[in-house]
Design a protein around this motif. Structure first.
Motif, mmCIF file in Angstrom:
data_model
loop_
_atom_site.group_PDB
_atom_site.id
_atom_site.type_symbol
_atom_site.label_atom_id
_atom_site.label_comp_id
_atom_site.label_asym_id
_atom_site.label_seq_id
_atom_site.Cartn_x
_atom_site.Cartn_y
_atom_site.Cartn_z
ATOM 1 N N LYS A 25 38.881 15.485 54.979
ATOM 2 C CA LYS A 25 39.572 16.630 54.394
ATOM 3 C C LYS A 25 38.563 17.585 53.778
ATOM 4 C CE LYS A 25 43.563 13.857 53.199
ATOM 5 N NZ LYS A 25 44.408 13.343 52.138
ATOM 6 N N ARG A 94 45.785 22.091 54.204
ATOM 7 C CA ARG A 94 46.533 21.105 55.010
ATOM 8 C C ARG A 94 46.739 21.534 56.454
ATOM 9 N NH1 ARG A 94 50.402 19.822 50.094
ATOM 10 N NH2 ARG A 94 48.923 18.552 48.944
ATOM 11 N N GLN A 96 45.994 21.278 60.139
ATOM 12 C CA GLN A 96 45.425 20.193 60.952
ATOM 13 C C GLN A 96 44.455 20.764 61.977
ATOM 14 O OE1 GLN A 96 48.234 17.520 62.747
ATOM 15 N NE2 GLN A 96 46.689 16.597 64.026
ATOM 16 N N THR A 98 41.649 19.534 65.027
ATOM 17 C CA THR A 98 41.128 18.468 65.887
ATOM 18 C C THR A 98 39.842 18.983 66.513
ATOM 19 O OG1 THR A 98 43.359 17.702 66.397
ATOM 20 C CG2 THR A 98 41.592 16.987 67.876
#
Length: 110
Positions: A25, A94, A96, A98
């Protein structure tokens, strides 16, 4: 960020990522460092491709890193992705992300 998949280099001559680590994070403006160790048994590893996929946005253009000759057999270092850009939109907390990292050799491709 999530699962790390590594292939067994003992079974192939293709370049392979041996170890990888990244923070899970980070806040807005965070410089995301992805630490990797990669190896090519025959010393022909020449490029690293990095693809970022942002949920709700899509894929960013592929970043290509060309390895100098002294790193084509064995590479240990980190890649970085800046979560802030004056040319891009705000990256909300927050969100996301990848990240896909691929290693390429001159004879084999990934």
């Amino acid at each position: 960020m999530g699962e790390t998949k590594l292939q067994n280099i003992a079974k192939t001559n293709k370049p392979a990522i041996l170890n990888a680590f990244a923070e899970e994070k980070g806040g807005y403006g965070f410089i995301w460092k992805i630490y990797i160790e990669a190896e090519s048994r025959n010393g022909d590893m020449d490029k690293i491709a990095v693809i970022v996929d942002q949920l709700g946005y899509g894929y960013y253009p592929t970043d290509w890193i060309v390895l100098k000759p002294q790193y084509r057999k064995h590479f240990i270092g980190y890649l970085q992705w800046n979560t802030f850009s004056s040319k891009g939109s705000y990256l909300a907390e927050r969100t996301q992300i990848t990240l896909n990292v691929s290693i390429f050799g001159q004879l084999e491709r990934e």
